[in-house]
Structures are given as C-alpha cells and as structure tokens.
Design a protein around this motif. Structure first.
Motif, PDB file in Angstrom:
ATOM      1  N   HIS A 155       0.834  -1.199   0.000  1.00  0.00           N
ATOM      2  CA  HIS A 155       0.000   0.000   0.000  1.00  0.00           C
ATOM      3  C   HIS A 155       0.871   1.252   0.000  1.00  0.00           C
ATOM      4  CE1 HIS A 155       0.795  -0.422   4.358  1.00  0.00           C
ATOM      5  NE2 HIS A 155       0.771   0.891   4.349  1.00  0.00           N
ATOM      6  N   ILE A 156       0.262   2.345  -0.482  1.00  0.00           N
ATOM      7  CA  ILE A 156       0.865   3.674  -0.467  1.00  0.00           C
ATOM      8  C   ILE A 156      -0.150   4.613   0.164  1.00  0.00           C
ATOM      9  CG2 ILE A 156       1.826   5.553  -1.865  1.00  0.00           C
ATOM     10  CD1 ILE A 156       2.229   3.435  -4.112  1.00  0.00           C
ATOM     11  N   THR A 157       0.293   5.443   1.088  1.00  0.00           N
ATOM     12  CA  THR A 157      -0.592   6.426   1.719  1.00  0.00           C
ATOM     13  C   THR A 157      -0.089   7.822   1.378  1.00  0.00           C
ATOM     14  OG1 THR A 157      -1.101   4.914   3.536  1.00  0.00           O
ATOM     15  CG2 THR A 157      -1.585   7.248   3.880  1.00  0.00           C
ATOM     16  N   ILE A 158      -0.980   8.624   0.792  1.00  0.00           N
ATOM     17  CA  ILE A 158      -0.671  10.001   0.405  1.00  0.00           C
ATOM     18  C   ILE A 158      -1.658  10.900   1.131  1.00  0.00           C
ATOM     19  CG2 ILE A 158      -0.401  11.611  -1.508  1.00  0.00           C
ATOM     20  CD1 ILE A 158      -0.250   9.042  -3.313  1.00  0.00           C
ATOM     21  N   GLY A 159      -1.162  11.685   2.086  1.00  0.00           N
ATOM     22  CA  GLY A 159      -2.068  12.447   2.931  1.00  0.00           C
ATOM     23  C   GLY A 159      -2.946  11.486   3.709  1.00  0.00           C
TER      24      GLY A 159
END
Length: 363
Positions: A155-159
C-alpha cells in the motif's frame, strides 16, 4: 579498520574490511532505485536509497506524482560502520530473496507520504554494460548496474488517502548501481568547466506479458554513442525463461512538443542480428521530474551523499501543478506505454536532452 557484520560473510573483494571500498575516490556510491505505477497516468512512485562510503553518508528519498501533487520525502544520516544496515530515518530496504524479492518501506511521518511495498521480479535481474565516461582526463562515471522489471504488493498512503497496491495492476522496474559518479558537495570545477554539459539520454526498461525490453542510449554533444544497450529478456514462467536476446544497435527518434525538449511520443528501432527489424512506439503517460527535491543536484542544500549531520535528518518537499511548473526541470522519469508487433507493455520512459546535440541544429 572497523569490522561490521558483513565481514563475517565470504564476500570480500579486496584486502580491506567491507566498510572500506577498493577505491578512495570520494564519488564511490552504491544505490537502489525503484519505481511503481499501474501502467497509467494515475500515480507514479519513485524510491531511491544510497550509500556513499568515502563520504560517510547514507540517504534516501521517495517522490510521488499523484493528480496535481509532486511530493518528496528525503532523509540522511551518517553511514557508520555497518553497511548491511539500510535504515535511513523512516526508510529501509530489505532483501527478502536476492535478485527476486525485496521490501521497500517508508514509515509514516508528518510529510504526508508513506508505503510498505513488496517487490517481485518478473524477469531475471540483468547486468547492463559498464558505464564509463572520462571528461578532461578525469573518470567521472565508472559504474555497473543491474535492471529488472517486476510487480508490487502492499500500500501507499498520500495524505489521508490509502492506495492499495496489488500485483495484478501495479508494476515497475528497479535497478542497483554501484561505482563512481558525481555525488556529495560540489567540487571546484577547474578544467571540468570546459565540459559542454551535454546529457542526451534514454533509458527504457519495459515489461510485456512474458518478456521485457531493456534499452539505453547515451550520446555526447556530437552524437557519438557513450553507452547503449538493447536486449529482450524472457520472463519467469515463459517458454524461454531467462533467455537474453540481443536486439542490435537501438535508434531513438523522439518527437518534442513545440518550443520545448519535452517528449510527446517516440520511436525506438531495433535490428536484431539475423532477425527482423522492428519499431517500438512509446507515449509518455505521466511525467515525473525526478531531480526536483530528491537530491540529484538541483538543490544546493541537498544532494545525494551530501553531509547533513549525524542525523537522521528528515525533510519534506511539496509542489502543486500546474502552479509550480516552472521549477519542474531536469531528468524526466515517465510512466510510458510501449507497443510493437501487437505487444503492448508499460514501463519507465526516462529521458533528458541537456545541452547541444545534432538533433537540435541552431541551438
């Protein structure tokens, strides 16, 4: 001489401890590079982590282009004695299975980007030709690099937004390079100031269903080849698994947007010895200006290998497009769509056309 855990493995290449590389050149480096995308224009993540043993520094960066956002998190610390320790603040790279599977992590910080991703190669890691450049009698590039296409899970979390990364969609390429290239604090230019400053470059590792094409073109200001590569590598599980096919001398024909050196499409032609020539067409889908905020040399206060203190020092850089388009300059790493002979693939379209070159008459 300081021992480290790596000295307990039978991997020595010189009569030195592993912390000391075989050359005293300040510009020796050892680096990971990864990119992650879905073969579309929705998102591209680029991650790098390097060690600079003769500068006593290790650093890392992550750069994401998502919608109108260009966001970078970067970190630096003293290298210390243990080169097996890849942690740089919130960053780390873990080798799960050499040349096949790696884990790349950026823990959450206040800078609004984090991820936990598992890389799995889809072709064997492939060694590229040695990169050697001498300018004004000084060796400025002397490096080796392996390349590999693959897929991602995690997963990638942006903000506040979390993007689930599944291997059916998310893919990319990685490389590992080591040797000599300009790093660290700027040196007095001296006679190097005579250098024309040309960097005419193409780098395209492309993943297709059961194979990859790896292509490199570098030329000087007169159009002479400095480096080239063109191979087709057959993937794991294919009928020709691991086979490497030489595709001859690649010919690169980019089409630029009017008044710029921004590529809107390109053709790369291959002529395999004894085989049928073919053209591979490329369209960049999402450009990422790799050098902005990441340490490749545009910012005077943050360059790869530059000493930032004992650390770890962690910083964030955010730009919004198109408002900040004026600062987007330098090497472009784009998600690209590639097509040839009915095959459609996606991969990295990395290019830069800096300085004079025969393809820009009258500049």
């Amino acid at each position: 001489m300081t021992l480290s855990p790596l000295d307990d493995h039978p991997v020595h290449q010189s009569p030195e401890v592993m912390r000391h590389v075989a050359t005293s050149d300040r510009n020796f480096y050892d680096r990971y590079y990864f990119n992650c995308h879905a073969g579309s224009g929705e998102l591209m993540l680029i991650v790098g982590l390097g060690q600079y043993p003769n500068l006593g520094v290790t650093d890392a960066f992550a750069c994401v282009r998502y919608r109108d956002l260009h966001r970078v998190v970067r970190a630096s610390r003293e290298l210390g004695d243990d080169r097996m320790d890849t942690r740089v603040g919130p960053f780390r790279v873990e080798v799960i299975e050499g040349l096949r599977r790696l884990r790349v992590v950026l823990d959450p910080t206040e800078h609004g980007l984090s991820f936990d991703l598992l890389w799995e190669g889809t072709i064997p890691a492939t060694l590229e030709p040695r990169h050697f450049v001498r300018w004004q009698e000084r060796v400025v590039f002397d490096s080796s690099r392996l390349a590999q296409t693959g897929r991602w899970t995690g997963h990638i979390t942006i903000g506040d937004e979390r993007v689930e990364v599944t291997p059916d969609r998310w893919q990319g390429s990685r490389d590992r390079s080591w040797g000599i290239r300009p790093v660290g604090e700027p040196e007095p230019p001296g006679i190097q100031a005579r250098n024309a400053g040309t960097f005419y470059w193409l780098y395209t590792p492309v993943r297709f269903d059961d194979h990859a094409i790896l292509c490199i073109v570098q030329e000087d200001e007169k159009g002479r080849r400095v480096l080239e590569e063109a191979v087709r590598v057959w993937g794991f599980g294919s009928a020709r698994e691991g086979e490497e096919e030489y595709l001859g001398r690649p010919e690169y024909r980019p089409v630029y947007r009017d008044g710029t050196r921004d590529v809107r499409e390109a053709v790369i032609s291959f002529a395999p010895p004894g085989g049928r020539p073919f053209d591979m067409r490329c369209v960049p889908l999402l450009p990422v200006h790799l050098m902005v905020g990441t340490g490749y040399g545009l910012e005077a206060d943050w360059r790869h290998g530059m000493y930032q203190g004992p650390g770890p020092v962690v910083q964030g850089v955010t730009h919004t497009l198109p408002g900040d388009a004026a600062v987007m300059w330098g090497l472009v790493d784009a998600v690209g769509r590639f097509e040839y002979d009915g095959h459609v693939g996606h991969g990295l379209y990395e290019y830069w056309a800096l300085g004079p070159h025969p393809s820009f008459p009258g500049d």
